[in-house]
Design an enzyme around this catalytic site. Structure first.
Site, PDB file in Angstrom:
ATOM      1  N   GLU A   1      -4.729   3.464   5.882  1.00  0.00           N
ATOM      2  CA  GLU A   1      -4.472   3.597   4.452  1.00  0.00           C
ATOM      3  C   GLU A   1      -4.967   4.958   3.961  1.00  0.00           C
ATOM      4  O   GLU A   1      -4.585   5.417   2.891  1.00  0.00           O
ATOM      5  CB  GLU A   1      -5.217   2.512   3.670  1.00  0.00           C
ATOM      6  CG  GLU A   1      -4.755   1.088   3.909  1.00  0.00           C
ATOM      7  CD  GLU A   1      -5.459   0.109   2.991  1.00  0.00           C
ATOM      8  OE1 GLU A   1      -6.032   0.550   1.981  1.00  0.00           O
ATOM      9  OE2 GLU A   1      -5.430  -1.088   3.285  1.00  0.00           O
TER      10      GLU A   1
ATOM     11  N   ARG B   1       0.817  -1.214   0.000  1.00  0.00           N
ATOM     12  CA  ARG B   1       0.000   0.000   0.000  1.00  0.00           C
ATOM     13  C   ARG B   1       0.853   1.268   0.000  1.00  0.00           C
ATOM     14  O   ARG B   1       0.515   2.280   0.604  1.00  0.00           O
ATOM     15  CB  ARG B   1      -0.965   0.009   1.193  1.00  0.00           C
ATOM     16  CG  ARG B   1      -1.906  -1.179   1.239  1.00  0.00           C
ATOM     17  CD  ARG B   1      -2.838  -1.246   0.041  1.00  0.00           C
ATOM     18  NE  ARG B   1      -3.662  -2.445   0.107  1.00  0.00           N
ATOM     19  CZ  ARG B   1      -3.359  -3.615  -0.471  1.00  0.00           C
ATOM     20  NH1 ARG B   1      -2.241  -3.723  -1.202  1.00  0.00           N
ATOM     21  NH2 ARG B   1      -4.150  -4.657  -0.369  1.00  0.00           N
TER      22      ARG B   1
ATOM     23  N   SER C   1     -11.146  -0.371   3.037  1.00  0.00           N
ATOM     24  CA  SER C   1     -10.409  -0.707   4.251  1.00  0.00           C
ATOM     25  C   SER C   1      -9.744   0.541   4.826  1.00  0.00           C
ATOM     26  O   SER C   1      -9.117   1.313   4.099  1.00  0.00           O
ATOM     27  CB  SER C   1      -9.338  -1.758   3.956  1.00  0.00           C
ATOM     28  OG  SER C   1      -9.938  -2.971   3.559  1.00  0.00           O
TER      29      SER C   1
END
Length: 289
Positions: free
Chosen positions: A279, A158, A209
């Site tokens: 994130e 990520r 998420s």
């Protein structure tokens, strides 16, 4: 322009200046204007993985979701896509041509540009695995777009170097595996989408998420183990369906969501000794904005 309508969480304040360029030339011209005016420049796509402060953001905010279009070569597996092309759309196009590599991307609620910046991934696949190159714009030198190969983006889980740069993604080129049976690739793509929609709260506004998985642990499992499903601040709630999702149950504010993120982080640290890292990219929260 209020940015609430341009985020999947449906929260956020006004942009000082806002534009939706219709093509790369218009985006480049707008970036040049902002540079000449001394304005801060931000670019958003589908507005997923994005939390915009209730007070809004200064400078010029560009939304690239109108920069759509792609070219797919069935024989070579080469795929070129503009930054605003939705990843699910690109995944389905590839599947119909028997191009394998993006089956995981059908459930990603974002654009090609965002996927490159975040190294988006799911179900064992990620952007870095298939990205050949990316075309970029430096707002400080908007008259000279440039290209970088994928291996120069310092991809990690990520993460890409683009998160620390001010560069804007204009388009990306993927090298997929050609020659597969379109029916089989499409079936796998559809199965991946069903798996995500049946286990995640797709019926409520969210960002996808919220936290990176602290491998080998899973963020959702750590949160669920503490009984935090359903935890609510204001109208922001840890989803009862999937604990790594925070949903807007009605009229949540960005402050509600930010406070709930911090509360979850604190409880996981206190109980497990593990720091959860979001994130989510934040806009408008920096000192002085």
């Amino acid at each position: 322009m209020n940015l609430r309508a341009f985020t999947t969480w449906k929260v956020g304040g006004p942009a000082e200046w806002f534009a939706e360029p219709g093509d790369q030339a218009e985006l480049i011209a707008l970036a040049a204007w902002a540079h000449g005016q001394g304005l801060a420049l931000r670019c958003i796509g589908a507005g997923s993985n994005l939390l915009i402060a209730d007070a809004g953001v200064p400078g010029l905010t560009l939304c690239n979701r109108r920069l759509q279009g792609s070219r797919l070569e069935a024989q070579s597996g080469l795929v070129e896509a503009e930054a605003g092309e939705p990843m699910p759309t690109l995944a389905r196009k590839a599947a119909r041509l028997g191009l394998s590599g993006l089956e995981w991307a059908v459930g990603i609620p974002g654009t090609v540009g965002g996927a490159v910046v975040m190294n988006a991934g799911a179900q064992g696949g990620c952007t870095a695995d298939w990205l050949a190159s990316v075309r970029l714009l430096d707002p400080a030198n908007p008259g000279a777009p440039f290209e970088l190969p994928g291996h120069e983006l310092d991809f990690a889980y990520r993460h890409s170097r683009l998160q620390a740069e001010s560069w804007i993604v204009l388009s990306a080129t993927f090298q997929l595996d050609a020659g597969h049976d379109p029916t089989s690739v499409t079936a796998l793509t559809s199965a991946n989408l069903h798996s995500r929609t049946s286990t995640q709260p797709y019926q409520q506004p969210s960002c996808g998420s919220v936290f990176r998985n602290p491998e080998p642990q899973k963020a959702g499992q750590l949160i669920e183990a503490l009984g935090l499903k359903g935890l609510q601040i204001g109208e922001a709630q840890v989803s009862p369906i999937h604990a790594n999702f925070i949903v807007n149950t009605g009229q949540a504010s960005a402050a509600d969501i930010a406070a709930l993120i911090q509360e979850v982080q604190g409880r996981v640290m206190a109980s497990h000794g593990i720091a959860l890292h979001p994130e989510v990219k934040r806009l408008g929260f920096e000192p002085g904005r």
